[in-house]
Every structure is written in C-alpha cells, then in structure tokens.
Design a protein around this motif. Structure first.
Motif, PDB file in Angstrom:
ATOM      1  N   TYR A 279      18.924  34.910 -23.460  1.00  0.00           N
ATOM      2  CA  TYR A 279      17.805  35.098 -24.377  1.00  0.00           C
ATOM      3  C   TYR A 279      17.727  33.915 -25.337  1.00  0.00           C
ATOM      4  CZ  TYR A 279      18.865  39.705 -22.555  1.00  0.00           C
ATOM      5  OH  TYR A 279      19.154  40.742 -21.695  1.00  0.00           O
ATOM      6  N   LEU A 280      16.525  33.385 -25.496  1.00  0.00           N
ATOM      7  CA  LEU A 280      16.304  32.268 -26.417  1.00  0.00           C
ATOM      8  C   LEU A 280      15.763  32.839 -27.723  1.00  0.00           C
ATOM      9  CD1 LEU A 280      14.703  29.599 -24.052  1.00  0.00           C
ATOM     10  CD2 LEU A 280      17.077  29.773 -24.807  1.00  0.00           C
TER      11      LEU A 280
ATOM     12  N   SER B 232      21.314  33.042 -26.598  1.00  0.00           N
ATOM     13  CA  SER B 232      22.230  34.171 -26.756  1.00  0.00           C
ATOM     14  C   SER B 232      22.429  34.802 -25.390  1.00  0.00           C
ATOM     15  CB  SER B 232      21.663  35.203 -27.742  1.00  0.00           C
ATOM     16  OG  SER B 232      22.505  36.341 -27.801  1.00  0.00           O
ATOM     17  N   LEU B 233      23.667  35.022 -25.011  1.00  0.00           N
ATOM     18  CA  LEU B 233      23.954  35.613 -23.709  1.00  0.00           C
ATOM     19  C   LEU B 233      23.780  37.122 -23.709  1.00  0.00           C
ATOM     20  CD1 LEU B 233      27.080  33.526 -22.640  1.00  0.00           C
ATOM     21  CD2 LEU B 233      24.659  33.097 -22.172  1.00  0.00           C
ATOM     22  N   LYS B 234      23.624  37.709 -24.909  1.00  0.00           N
ATOM     23  CA  LYS B 234      23.394  39.146 -25.022  1.00  0.00           C
ATOM     24  C   LYS B 234      22.280  39.395 -26.029  1.00  0.00           C
ATOM     25  CE  LYS B 234      28.100  40.616 -23.826  1.00  0.00           C
ATOM     26  NZ  LYS B 234      29.285  41.419 -24.268  1.00  0.00           N
ATOM     27  N   ALA B 235      21.576  40.505 -25.823  1.00  0.00           N
ATOM     28  CA  ALA B 235      20.471  40.853 -26.724  1.00  0.00           C
ATOM     29  C   ALA B 235      20.909  41.883 -27.761  1.00  0.00           C
ATOM     30  CB  ALA B 235      19.290  41.385 -25.921  1.00  0.00           C
ATOM     31  N   ASP B 236      22.206  41.916 -28.063  1.00  0.00           N
ATOM     32  CA  ASP B 236      22.688  42.855 -29.074  1.00  0.00           C
ATOM     33  C   ASP B 236      22.671  42.206 -30.450  1.00  0.00           C
ATOM     34  OD1 ASP B 236      24.756  41.055 -28.907  1.00  0.00           O
ATOM     35  OD2 ASP B 236      26.237  42.474 -28.159  1.00  0.00           O
ATOM     36  N   GLU B 237      22.993  42.980 -31.459  1.00  0.00           N
ATOM     37  CA  GLU B 237      22.918  42.495 -32.838  1.00  0.00           C
ATOM     38  C   GLU B 237      23.841  41.312 -33.087  1.00  0.00           C
ATOM     39  OE1 GLU B 237      23.786  44.128 -37.387  1.00  0.00           O
ATOM     40  OE2 GLU B 237      23.535  45.552 -35.736  1.00  0.00           O
ATOM     41  N   LYS B 238      25.049  41.362 -32.556  1.00  0.00           N
ATOM     42  CA  LYS B 238      26.004  40.273 -32.777  1.00  0.00           C
ATOM     43  C   LYS B 238      25.511  38.968 -32.170  1.00  0.00           C
ATOM     44  CE  LYS B 238      30.810  38.913 -31.897  1.00  0.00           C
ATOM     45  NZ  LYS B 238      32.113  39.315 -31.277  1.00  0.00           N
ATOM     46  N   GLY B 239      25.068  39.033 -30.900  1.00  0.00           N
ATOM     47  CA  GLY B 239      24.601  37.814 -30.237  1.00  0.00           C
ATOM     48  C   GLY B 239      23.376  37.223 -30.895  1.00  0.00           C
ATOM     49  N   LEU B 240      22.408  38.072 -31.284  1.00  0.00           N
ATOM     50  CA  LEU B 240      21.191  37.575 -31.901  1.00  0.00           C
ATOM     51  C   LEU B 240      21.439  37.075 -33.325  1.00  0.00           C
ATOM     52  CD1 LEU B 240      18.567  40.181 -30.654  1.00  0.00           C
ATOM     53  CD2 LEU B 240      19.087  37.927 -29.734  1.00  0.00           C
ATOM     54  N   THR B 241      22.370  37.691 -34.018  1.00  0.00           N
ATOM     55  CA  THR B 241      22.697  37.206 -35.367  1.00  0.00           C
ATOM     56  C   THR B 241      23.271  35.793 -35.299  1.00  0.00           C
ATOM     57  OG1 THR B 241      23.145  39.457 -36.139  1.00  0.00           O
ATOM     58  CG2 THR B 241      24.051  37.647 -37.448  1.00  0.00           C
ATOM     59  N   GLU B 242      24.136  35.562 -34.326  1.00  0.00           N
ATOM     60  CA  GLU B 242      24.687  34.217 -34.160  1.00  0.00           C
ATOM     61  C   GLU B 242      23.605  33.218 -33.776  1.00  0.00           C
ATOM     62  OE1 GLU B 242      27.874  31.705 -31.408  1.00  0.00           O
ATOM     63  OE2 GLU B 242      27.691  33.879 -31.180  1.00  0.00           O
ATOM     64  N   ALA B 243      22.721  33.617 -32.860  1.00  0.00           N
ATOM     65  CA  ALA B 243      21.688  32.703 -32.384  1.00  0.00           C
ATOM     66  C   ALA B 243      20.679  32.368 -33.487  1.00  0.00           C
ATOM     67  CB  ALA B 243      20.971  33.306 -31.179  1.00  0.00           C
ATOM     68  N   TYR B 244      20.183  33.391 -34.171  1.00  0.00           N
ATOM     69  CA  TYR B 244      19.248  33.141 -35.274  1.00  0.00           C
ATOM     70  C   TYR B 244      19.953  32.490 -36.466  1.00  0.00           C
ATOM     71  CZ  TYR B 244      15.498  35.857 -33.074  1.00  0.00           C
ATOM     72  OH  TYR B 244      14.511  36.308 -32.227  1.00  0.00           O
ATOM     73  N   GLY B 245      21.269  32.640 -36.511  1.00  0.00           N
ATOM     74  CA  GLY B 245      22.027  32.048 -37.612  1.00  0.00           C
ATOM     75  C   GLY B 245      21.947  30.536 -37.656  1.00  0.00           C
ATOM     76  N   HIS B 246      21.678  29.898 -36.513  1.00  0.00           N
ATOM     77  CA  HIS B 246      21.543  28.441 -36.509  1.00  0.00           C
ATOM     78  C   HIS B 246      20.346  28.016 -37.357  1.00  0.00           C
ATOM     79  CE1 HIS B 246      24.706  27.628 -33.629  1.00  0.00           C
ATOM     80  NE2 HIS B 246      24.235  28.574 -32.846  1.00  0.00           N
ATOM     81  N   PHE B 247      19.259  28.772 -37.281  1.00  0.00           N
ATOM     82  CA  PHE B 247      18.104  28.469 -38.137  1.00  0.00           C
ATOM     83  C   PHE B 247      18.468  28.648 -39.601  1.00  0.00           C
ATOM     84  CE2 PHE B 247      14.793  30.470 -40.734  1.00  0.00           C
ATOM     85  CZ  PHE B 247      13.920  29.389 -40.863  1.00  0.00           C
TER      86      PHE B 247
END
Length: 417
Positions: free
Chosen positions: A178-179, A194-209
């Motif tokens: 997931y991008l 993000s390799l997963k669409a769960d809260e942890k994975g998305l928090t890390e991915a959006y955390g870059h912004f």
C-alpha cells in the motif's frame, strides 16, 4: 520459487551538502575562478533566496576550495565553509545546469526525464537519447533521495493546513502493498510503502510526511485531513497529529450508493443521486441536516435492501460531514488526491509494480512524486497559462523557466533520505 521477503531499512535523514543556484552555465564558468566576483554572486543569492542555503549561513562563510570531477573535468565547483556556532560545515556550490554526482548536463537529459511522465520505458529512452538503461534508471531514481516536503514547499508558511490522504493498492514482489499518499494543493507531499494496511504500518508510512514537514516547520500541525472511512488510516493520522480533524470523504459515501443501485433500483439512481448531492451543496448546517432527514425518510419509503443500508449509513455520518462547515478550506471529497493517483496507477501498471528491495521501491515512488510535482502542465491546459507546474502553483514562484532546472534548484540543501 518463493518470493523474497524484504524489510524496510531505517535510513538516517541527513541534510544535503549541495547548494544549487539559478545561474546559467556560461556565467558560472566566467565567475567560478574569480573569488571576489563569485562571492558577490553568492551574497546576492543569500539575500534573494535564503531558503537555498543552510540557516547557519547567517553566521557567515568563507570560500573553502575548488574541485573538479573526472567525469566532467571542464566544470569546476567551488565549496564554501559555513561558520556555525558549534561547528563549521563545508557545502558545495553548484549551478543548476549540472546534475548531481556530475552525471551529465541538465539540458541534455531534461526531455528524456519529461517523457517519463508518459511512462516511456528506460530502454525507449536509451534508443532515442543514447546512454544505457541503467543510466536512465539511476538518474530518475536519484530524486527519491530528497525530502519531498522540503523540496516541494520552499517556505514554511506555504505548508498546507488542509490535507488529503489515501492508500494506493499495489504489489511488492507479488504480494499486496500500500502506498500511503498525502496530497494538498495538487502536489504529492508524501508517499511511502506499507506492507500492511493496519494502524502500525500506516502510521509508519504516513510518519515520513510528518517528519519531513516538521523539518521545514517544527511546530507544524495541520488542521484537517480528508480520508475515507478506513479506521486504520484515521487512527494513524490521529496518532501522528493528535489535534487534527478527520473529514470523511463525501464522495466515497456516494460511490457506495451508486454501486448498490446498478441492478434493482437502477431506475431510481438519477433521483437518489440528485438528493445526495443536494445535501452536499447545502449552504449551511440547518439546510444540510434538513436534507439528510428528508433523504432518510424518502429512502425508507422507496428502497429496500443494501441500497437502503448504504443511504442510512450516509445519513448516520451526518455529524462527521458537518465538521467541514467549521473548516471552510477543508477538502470535502477525495477528487484532488484521485487526480494524483490516476497517473500513479498508470506508472505502476507500466512498470509491472515493485520487485526487488524495499528501499529501491521506496526511492522510486518518492522520485515519481517529486518529478510529478515539478513537471510542466500541458501547454493547452488552462492552468498551464498561469503556472509552470503544481510546485509553481503551491509556491507562487519558480527559480528557473525550465522545470528540471527548477527541480534541481529546489533540492538545494533539502534533506536526503
């Protein structure tokens, strides 16, 4: 043969030591070896464009040395030593006409990189412009090293207070990925895998912004973010920005109704559609609430099954949709982020999605975002008469009339990931 699993490597963000200035190559060649003239030019740039220099430049600097490269021995690059309070740092002054690592001249590759907008494959660029496939791949991917926010947004006050976010479904080594994409003002301000669409994975991915935005403005706190109803996305944004207001996308609610009307109640679709969008276009809160009640009462008497369920679900979210009236500038639908994801989707399909290492996939999609922000609008488009690119529209100015020069200048001291 089983697919190889890749984990994200934590890369330390370090500021770029390259200061790129808007100067034509001919003029640069004339002044680079003239110490006084070169210093006068740098002083002028510090006054006119302080954002292109490290903040420590206010403490002063001195000319350090001059270097050349085996790749381009005819080009000399001067370095300056910035006199900071704690330590002195050395930065390279480069003209926008030379690519990083002296891999070529900007004007020689500009058209090839422009064609990447239409997903021309690297072997096609090799056939037309020469070099080799690896050269064009490395050149395009290089821009993924820079921070997207700091490169795109040149003034801290220009950081948008209202955002949109969504995940683009893709594949990494044959498995779902997931991008996590953040958009505002027609610019992609963040994108990470993000390799997963769960809260942890998305928090890390959006955390870059979040990290990049705070590098530009330490106290940055956006007011709103428009997202769909996915709980993990909402939780991720509230974790990253606790004070943010979640604006649910009204368009997503309508699309669910549209999809349910395809068969049994197709003859009522036009009437339903009109009633739903009348709610959206309500001018004030009382009118909005009144139209929601009327829609729910009408639906209970007219439709049944899943169509009634999705209409009642929209009506049950009325209080969430009403939040948009408190933030007049907030995005109420996902239209803007959908416009960015359409070319992203075509790019992903043409490259057959991601293969190999996660770090290289991350760099590719970040590079795509920056090139997308700076490539010029179509000359026939109305907006193209007023702005060069989405980045120009956001910032209100450009450093150079050529889009690739403008991008290179904008990467000056931008954080490198």
């Amino acid at each position: 043969m089983p697919q190889r699993k890749c984990t994200r490597t934590k890369e330390k963000v370090r500021p770029s030591k390259r200061i790129v200035l808007p100067i034509e190559m001919k003029k640069y060649q004339e002044i680079v070896q003239q110490r006084d003239t070169f210093r006068m030019y740098v002083d002028e740039m510090i006054t006119n464009h302080p954002e292109l220099f490290p903040v420590e430049i206010k403490h002063g600097y001195r000319l350090h040395d001059m270097r050349t490269s085996v790749k381009m021995p005819e080009i000399y690059l001067r370095r300056i030593k910035v006199l900071g309070k704690e330590q002195e740092q050395v930065f390279t002054i480069a003209p926008s006409g030379v690519l990083p690592y002296m891999t070529g001249c900007t004007d020689e590759v500009e058209k090839a990189l422009f064609l990447r907008r239409f997903n021309v494959p690297f072997w096609g660029l090799t056939y037309v412009f020469g070099k080799n496939d690896s050269y064009w791949y490395r050149l395009a991917s290089h821009f993924g090293r820079y921070e997207i926010v700091q490169t795109t947004v040149k003034e801290a006050d220009k950081l948008p207070e209202d955002l949109l976010a969504d995940e683009k479904h893709t594949r990494f080594n044959g498995e779902k990925a997931y991008l996590a994409t953040t958009v505002a003002e027609d610019c992609v301000l963040g994108v990470s895998i993000s390799l997963k669409a769960d809260e942890k994975g998305l928090t890390e991915a959006y955390g870059h912004f979040q990290q990049e935005a705070k590098h530009l403005k330490a106290d940055y706190e956006p007011k709103t973010v428009n997202i769909d109803g996915w709980a993990a996305t909402q939780n991720a944004w509230q974790t990253l920005f606790p004070a943010i207001t979640i604006i649910e996308c009204f368009l997503h609610a309508f699309l669910k109704i549209r999809n349910r009307c395809q068969k049994k109640f197709k003859h009522l679709y036009s009437d339903i559609s009109q009633r739903v969008w009348d709610i959206y276009h309500a001018e004030d809160v009382p009118t909005f609430q009144e139209r929601v009640v009327h829609l729910q009462q009408w639906a209970q008497q007219t439709v049944t099954g899943t169509v009634l369920q999705v209409i009642e679900k929209l009506c049950s979210k009325a209080d969430q949709f009403l939040l948009a009236f408190e933030f007049p500038n907030a995005y109420r639908t996902s239209n803007m982020i959908d416009r960015q994801m359409d070319p992203m989707d075509r790019w992903l399909f043409e490259m057959r999605y991601f293969h190999g290492h996660l770090s290289s996939a991350e760099r590719q999609v970040r590079a795509w975002a920056l090139l997308h922000n700076f490539r010029p609008y179509c000359s026939r488009a109305k907006i193209g008469k007023y702005f060069q690119s989405p980045a120009h529209k956001l910032n209100g100015f450009v450093y150079h009339e050529n889009w690739l020069h403008n991008l290179l200048i904008s990467t000056s001291i931008a954080g490198v990931t």
